[in-house]
Design a protein around this motif. Sequence first.
Motif, PDB file in Angstrom:
ATOM      1  N   TYR A 104       0.843  -1.191   0.000  1.00  0.00           N
ATOM      2  CA  TYR A 104       0.000   0.000   0.000  1.00  0.00           C
ATOM      3  C   TYR A 104       0.881   1.245   0.000  1.00  0.00           C
ATOM      4  O   TYR A 104       1.218   1.792   1.053  1.00  0.00           O
ATOM      5  N   PRO A 105       1.259   1.703  -1.195  1.00  0.00           N
ATOM      6  CA  PRO A 105       2.070   2.926  -1.293  1.00  0.00           C
ATOM      7  C   PRO A 105       1.295   4.126  -0.737  1.00  0.00           C
ATOM      8  O   PRO A 105       0.079   4.241  -0.908  1.00  0.00           O
ATOM      9  N   TRP A 213      -8.491  -8.815   0.918  1.00  0.00           N
ATOM     10  CA  TRP A 213      -7.695  -7.740   0.321  1.00  0.00           C
ATOM     11  C   TRP A 213      -8.563  -6.811  -0.525  1.00  0.00           C
ATOM     12  O   TRP A 213      -8.307  -5.591  -0.575  1.00  0.00           O
ATOM     13  N   ALA A 214      -9.581  -7.333  -1.183  1.00  0.00           N
ATOM     14  CA  ALA A 214     -10.472  -6.463  -1.956  1.00  0.00           C
ATOM     15  C   ALA A 214     -11.186  -5.482  -1.033  1.00  0.00           C
ATOM     16  O   ALA A 214     -11.359  -4.297  -1.370  1.00  0.00           O
ATOM     17  N   ARG A 215     -11.599  -5.957   0.122  1.00  0.00           N
ATOM     18  CA  ARG A 215     -12.263  -5.068   1.088  1.00  0.00           C
ATOM     19  C   ARG A 215     -11.263  -4.074   1.686  1.00  0.00           C
ATOM     20  O   ARG A 215     -11.605  -2.902   1.910  1.00  0.00           O
ATOM     21  N   MET A 216     -10.049  -4.535   1.937  1.00  0.00           N
ATOM     22  CA  MET A 216      -9.018  -3.617   2.427  1.00  0.00           C
ATOM     23  C   MET A 216      -8.738  -2.530   1.386  1.00  0.00           C
ATOM     24  O   MET A 216      -8.613  -1.338   1.732  1.00  0.00           O
ATOM     25  N   LEU A 220      -9.162   1.500   2.065  1.00  0.00           N
ATOM     26  CA  LEU A 220      -7.984   2.375   1.968  1.00  0.00           C
ATOM     27  C   LEU A 220      -8.039   3.282   0.737  1.00  0.00           C
ATOM     28  O   LEU A 220      -7.071   3.992   0.448  1.00  0.00           O
ATOM     29  N   GLY A 221      -9.144   3.256   0.016  1.00  0.00           N
ATOM     30  CA  GLY A 221      -9.292   4.143  -1.135  1.00  0.00           C
ATOM     31  C   GLY A 221      -8.582   3.684  -2.379  1.00  0.00           C
ATOM     32  O   GLY A 221      -8.432   4.455  -3.338  1.00  0.00           O
ATOM     33  N   VAL A 222      -8.152   2.409  -2.394  1.00  0.00           N
ATOM     34  CA  VAL A 222      -7.443   1.879  -3.568  1.00  0.00           C
ATOM     35  C   VAL A 222      -8.419   1.251  -4.555  1.00  0.00           C
ATOM     36  O   VAL A 222      -8.269   1.389  -5.778  1.00  0.00           O
ATOM     37  N   GLY A 223      -9.400   0.539  -4.039  1.00  0.00           N
ATOM     38  CA  GLY A 223     -10.393  -0.113  -4.893  1.00  0.00           C
ATOM     39  C   GLY A 223     -11.727   0.602  -4.823  1.00  0.00           C
ATOM     40  O   GLY A 223     -12.156   1.026  -3.748  1.00  0.00           O
ATOM     41  N   PRO A 224     -12.428   0.752  -5.947  1.00  0.00           N
ATOM     42  CA  PRO A 224     -13.672   1.524  -5.954  1.00  0.00           C
ATOM     43  C   PRO A 224     -14.865   0.810  -5.331  1.00  0.00           C
ATOM     44  O   PRO A 224     -15.779   1.456  -4.821  1.00  0.00           O
TER      45      PRO A 224
END
Length: 262
Positions: A104-105, A213-216, A220-224
Amino acid sequence: MPAQGDIAESRDATLKAPGALPAARSCDCGIMGEMAETAELAEPARMAPGWPEARAHPFIALEPMKRFVPFAALLLGTVCLTGCVTPRPPMSEAELEQVLTRDYPGRTAQDVMAAATRLWRLADGNDFRIKPGDNSLVAERDWVFHSQMVRIVGDDSWTLTVSETGGGVKARLSLLTYKRSTTVSSFGMTPTTQTTPRIGGPVKGTALYDLFWARMDHLLGVGPDWMTCTDAEARVSSGATWGNKDALCAGYSFTDAAPGAP
Protein backbone atom coordinates in the motif's frame (compact mmCIF):
# COMPACT_ATOMS: atom_id res chain seq x y z
CA MET A 1 -27.42 -69.42 10.46
CA PRO A 2 -26.12 -68.43 7.01
CA ALA A 3 -22.66 -69.58 6.01
CA GLN A 4 -19.86 -67.01 5.94
CA GLY A 5 -19.76 -67.19 2.14
CA ASP A 6 -23.47 -66.38 1.95
CA ILE A 7 -22.93 -63.41 4.26
CA ALA A 8 -20.13 -62.04 2.07
CA GLU A 9 -22.23 -62.47 -1.09
CA SER A 10 -25.22 -60.70 0.50
CA ARG A 11 -22.96 -57.91 1.77
CA ASP A 12 -21.48 -57.34 -1.70
CA ALA A 13 -24.92 -57.35 -3.29
CA THR A 14 -26.22 -54.83 -0.78
CA LEU A 15 -23.32 -52.44 -1.27
CA LYS A 16 -23.86 -52.56 -5.03
CA ALA A 17 -27.65 -52.27 -4.83
CA PRO A 18 -29.42 -49.10 -6.00
CA GLY A 19 -29.55 -46.60 -3.17
CA ALA A 20 -26.69 -48.19 -1.24
CA LEU A 21 -24.75 -45.70 0.85
CA PRO A 22 -21.42 -44.56 -0.65
CA ALA A 23 -18.17 -44.69 1.21
CA ALA A 24 -17.40 -41.46 3.06
CA ARG A 25 -15.23 -39.09 1.06
CA SER A 26 -13.19 -36.08 1.99
CA CYS A 27 -14.20 -32.72 0.60
CA ASP A 28 -12.93 -29.20 1.21
CA CYS A 29 -16.41 -27.65 1.25
CA GLY A 30 -16.25 -25.74 4.50
CA ILE A 31 -18.85 -26.31 7.21
CA MET A 32 -21.46 -27.72 4.83
CA GLY A 33 -19.03 -30.35 3.60
CA GLU A 34 -18.15 -31.44 7.12
CA MET A 35 -21.85 -31.65 8.01
CA ALA A 36 -22.49 -33.90 5.03
CA GLU A 37 -19.63 -36.24 5.92
CA THR A 38 -20.61 -36.34 9.60
CA ALA A 39 -24.29 -36.89 8.90
CA GLU A 40 -23.56 -39.82 6.56
CA LEU A 41 -21.90 -41.67 9.40
CA ALA A 42 -24.17 -40.48 12.20
CA GLU A 43 -26.83 -43.22 11.96
CA PRO A 44 -26.14 -46.93 11.41
CA ALA A 45 -28.28 -48.86 8.97
CA ARG A 46 -30.97 -51.19 10.27
CA MET A 47 -29.45 -54.66 10.64
CA ALA A 48 -30.92 -58.10 10.18
CA PRO A 49 -31.13 -60.07 13.43
CA GLY A 50 -28.71 -62.94 13.72
CA TRP A 51 -26.05 -61.38 11.50
CA PRO A 52 -22.98 -60.64 13.68
CA GLU A 53 -20.92 -59.37 10.75
CA ALA A 54 -23.73 -57.13 9.56
CA ARG A 55 -24.09 -55.56 13.00
CA ALA A 56 -20.43 -54.58 12.93
CA HIS A 57 -20.72 -52.82 9.57
CA PRO A 58 -22.77 -49.59 9.36
CA PHE A 59 -23.45 -49.95 5.64
CA ILE A 60 -24.82 -53.54 5.49
CA ALA A 61 -28.55 -54.29 5.53
CA LEU A 62 -30.81 -56.97 4.07
CA GLU A 63 -33.43 -54.43 3.02
CA PRO A 64 -31.73 -51.35 1.52
CA MET A 65 -35.03 -49.45 1.13
CA LYS A 66 -35.60 -49.55 4.90
CA ARG A 67 -32.25 -48.09 5.91
CA PHE A 68 -32.33 -44.80 7.77
CA VAL A 69 -30.64 -42.17 5.59
CA PRO A 70 -30.86 -38.67 7.08
CA PHE A 71 -32.36 -36.17 4.67
CA ALA A 72 -29.71 -33.64 5.70
CA ALA A 73 -26.95 -36.04 4.67
CA LEU A 74 -28.45 -36.46 1.21
CA LEU A 75 -29.03 -32.74 0.70
CA LEU A 76 -25.68 -31.57 2.07
CA GLY A 77 -23.85 -34.42 0.39
CA THR A 78 -25.17 -33.20 -2.95
CA VAL A 79 -23.97 -29.67 -2.16
CA CYS A 80 -20.54 -30.97 -1.19
CA LEU A 81 -20.09 -33.28 -4.15
CA THR A 82 -20.80 -30.49 -6.61
CA GLY A 83 -17.88 -28.53 -5.19
CA CYS A 84 -15.37 -31.33 -4.68
CA VAL A 85 -12.46 -31.47 -7.06
CA THR A 86 -9.15 -33.25 -7.31
CA PRO A 87 -6.86 -31.87 -4.57
CA ARG A 88 -4.74 -29.01 -5.83
CA PRO A 89 -0.95 -29.11 -5.62
CA PRO A 90 0.66 -26.92 -2.96
CA MET A 91 1.16 -23.30 -3.95
CA SER A 92 4.67 -22.11 -4.67
CA GLU A 93 6.39 -19.50 -2.50
CA ALA A 94 5.71 -16.87 -5.17
CA GLU A 95 2.02 -17.79 -5.28
CA LEU A 96 1.74 -17.70 -1.49
CA GLU A 97 3.41 -14.31 -1.41
CA GLN A 98 0.90 -12.98 -3.91
CA VAL A 99 -2.07 -14.40 -1.97
CA LEU A 100 -0.98 -13.43 1.55
CA THR A 101 0.56 -9.96 1.07
CA ARG A 102 -0.34 -6.52 -0.27
CA ASP A 103 1.65 -3.32 -0.78
CA TYR A 104 0.00 0.00 0.00
CA PRO A 105 2.07 2.93 -1.29
CA GLY A 106 1.42 6.22 0.44
CA ARG A 107 -0.20 4.60 3.48
CA THR A 108 1.10 4.27 7.03
CA ALA A 109 1.03 1.23 9.28
CA GLN A 110 -1.71 2.89 11.34
CA ASP A 111 -3.80 3.44 8.20
CA VAL A 112 -3.64 -0.25 7.32
CA MET A 113 -4.35 -1.50 10.83
CA ALA A 114 -7.29 0.89 11.17
CA ALA A 115 -8.74 -0.40 7.90
CA ALA A 116 -8.38 -4.02 9.03
CA THR A 117 -10.06 -3.23 12.35
CA ARG A 118 -12.99 -1.67 10.51
CA LEU A 119 -13.20 -4.65 8.14
CA TRP A 120 -13.57 -7.11 11.03
CA ARG A 121 -16.07 -4.87 12.86
CA LEU A 122 -18.20 -4.66 9.71
CA ALA A 123 -18.04 -8.43 9.36
CA ASP A 124 -19.27 -9.27 12.86
CA GLY A 125 -18.99 -6.37 15.27
CA ASN A 126 -17.63 -7.09 18.72
CA ASP A 127 -17.64 -10.85 18.15
CA PHE A 128 -14.12 -10.24 16.87
CA ARG A 129 -11.67 -9.82 19.75
CA ILE A 130 -9.01 -7.52 18.29
CA LYS A 131 -5.64 -7.25 20.01
CA PRO A 132 -3.29 -4.56 18.69
CA GLY A 133 0.49 -4.89 18.80
CA ASP A 134 3.31 -2.57 17.77
CA ASN A 135 3.22 -3.66 14.13
CA SER A 136 0.43 -6.21 14.10
CA LEU A 137 -3.19 -7.00 14.84
CA VAL A 138 -4.64 -10.29 16.06
CA ALA A 139 -8.38 -10.80 15.59
CA GLU A 140 -10.01 -13.85 17.15
CA ARG A 141 -13.56 -15.09 16.78
CA ASP A 142 -15.41 -18.11 18.17
CA TRP A 143 -18.37 -19.58 16.33
CA VAL A 144 -20.96 -22.33 16.67
CA PHE A 145 -23.08 -24.04 14.03
CA HIS A 146 -26.08 -26.26 14.81
CA SER A 147 -28.10 -28.65 12.73
CA GLN A 148 -30.56 -31.35 13.74
CA MET A 149 -27.85 -33.91 14.44
CA VAL A 150 -24.53 -32.06 14.40
CA ARG A 151 -23.07 -29.27 16.51
CA ILE A 152 -19.82 -27.75 15.24
CA VAL A 153 -17.79 -25.33 17.34
CA GLY A 154 -14.75 -23.51 16.05
CA ASP A 155 -12.46 -20.54 16.35
CA ASP A 156 -10.67 -18.35 13.81
CA SER A 157 -7.45 -16.47 14.52
CA TRP A 158 -6.36 -13.77 12.07
CA THR A 159 -2.94 -12.10 12.24
CA LEU A 160 -2.09 -9.01 10.20
CA THR A 161 1.50 -7.78 10.31
CA VAL A 162 2.64 -4.51 8.75
CA SER A 163 6.04 -3.05 7.91
CA GLU A 164 6.73 0.40 6.52
CA THR A 165 8.91 0.33 3.41
CA GLY A 166 10.03 3.55 1.73
CA GLY A 167 6.86 5.62 1.48
CA GLY A 168 4.41 2.78 1.88
CA VAL A 169 3.38 -0.30 3.85
CA LYS A 170 3.67 -4.02 3.20
CA ALA A 171 0.91 -6.02 4.91
CA ARG A 172 0.89 -9.78 5.45
CA LEU A 173 -2.13 -11.85 6.51
CA SER A 174 -2.43 -15.27 8.08
CA LEU A 175 -5.52 -17.15 9.25
CA LEU A 176 -5.81 -20.28 11.37
CA THR A 177 -9.15 -21.97 11.89
CA TYR A 178 -9.95 -24.90 14.19
CA LYS A 179 -13.14 -26.86 14.78
CA ARG A 180 -14.61 -29.93 16.41
CA SER A 181 -18.01 -31.52 15.84
CA THR A 182 -20.41 -33.41 18.07
CA THR A 183 -22.84 -35.83 16.48
CA VAL A 184 -26.03 -36.82 18.31
CA SER A 185 -27.45 -40.20 17.36
CA SER A 186 -31.06 -40.99 18.32
CA PHE A 187 -31.00 -44.48 16.85
CA GLY A 188 -32.10 -47.02 19.43
CA MET A 189 -33.48 -46.50 22.92
CA THR A 190 -30.73 -44.25 24.30
CA PRO A 191 -29.36 -41.19 22.44
CA THR A 192 -25.57 -41.15 22.13
CA THR A 193 -23.05 -38.48 21.23
CA GLN A 194 -19.66 -38.61 19.57
CA THR A 195 -17.20 -35.69 19.54
CA THR A 196 -14.32 -35.45 17.11
CA PRO A 197 -10.85 -34.15 18.07
CA ARG A 198 -10.12 -30.46 17.51
CA ILE A 199 -8.61 -30.16 14.04
CA GLY A 200 -7.59 -27.36 11.70
CA GLY A 201 -4.75 -25.11 10.62
CA PRO A 202 -4.11 -22.48 7.95
CA VAL A 203 -7.08 -21.82 5.67
CA LYS A 204 -6.39 -23.24 2.21
CA GLY A 205 -7.32 -21.64 -1.06
CA THR A 206 -7.33 -18.11 -2.41
CA ALA A 207 -10.98 -17.03 -2.16
CA LEU A 208 -10.95 -15.82 1.45
CA TYR A 209 -7.72 -13.84 1.06
CA ASP A 210 -8.93 -12.38 -2.25
CA LEU A 211 -12.06 -11.14 -0.44
CA PHE A 212 -10.12 -9.71 2.50
CA TRP A 213 -7.70 -7.74 0.32
CA ALA A 214 -10.47 -6.46 -1.96
CA ARG A 215 -12.26 -5.07 1.09
CA MET A 216 -9.02 -3.62 2.43
CA ASP A 217 -8.40 -1.94 -0.94
CA HIS A 218 -11.81 -0.31 -0.77
CA LEU A 219 -11.39 0.89 2.83
CA LEU A 220 -7.98 2.37 1.97
CA GLY A 221 -9.29 4.14 -1.13
CA VAL A 222 -7.44 1.88 -3.57
CA GLY A 223 -10.39 -0.11 -4.89
CA PRO A 224 -13.67 1.52 -5.95
CA ASP A 225 -16.07 -1.25 -4.96
CA TRP A 226 -16.83 -3.22 -1.81
CA MET A 227 -16.69 -6.95 -2.56
CA THR A 228 -19.74 -8.74 -1.16
CA CYS A 229 -19.91 -12.42 -0.29
CA THR A 230 -22.06 -12.89 -3.41
CA ASP A 231 -19.32 -11.28 -5.50
CA ALA A 232 -16.72 -13.53 -3.88
CA GLU A 233 -18.80 -16.63 -4.60
CA ALA A 234 -19.13 -15.59 -8.24
CA ARG A 235 -15.35 -15.42 -8.47
CA VAL A 236 -15.10 -18.96 -7.10
CA SER A 237 -17.71 -20.17 -9.59
CA SER A 238 -15.82 -18.57 -12.47
CA GLY A 239 -12.55 -20.21 -11.42
CA ALA A 240 -10.83 -16.92 -10.58
CA THR A 241 -10.39 -18.08 -6.96
CA TRP A 242 -10.86 -21.31 -5.04
CA GLY A 243 -11.44 -22.49 -1.47
CA ASN A 244 -14.08 -21.73 1.16
CA LYS A 245 -14.87 -18.31 2.62
CA ASP A 246 -16.45 -19.36 5.92
CA ALA A 247 -14.30 -17.05 8.04
CA LEU A 248 -15.99 -14.01 6.44
CA CYS A 249 -19.02 -15.36 4.60
CA ALA A 250 -20.69 -18.08 6.66
CA GLY A 251 -24.11 -16.47 6.50
CA TYR A 252 -25.47 -18.33 9.53
CA SER A 253 -23.41 -16.28 11.96
CA PHE A 254 -22.14 -13.02 10.41
CA THR A 255 -23.45 -9.48 10.46
CA ASP A 256 -21.56 -8.81 7.20
CA ALA A 257 -22.34 -5.09 6.92
CA ALA A 258 -20.98 -2.87 4.17
CA PRO A 259 -19.39 0.56 4.64
CA GLY A 260 -22.03 3.29 4.71
CA ALA A 261 -24.86 0.79 5.26
CA PRO A 262 -27.54 1.99 7.73
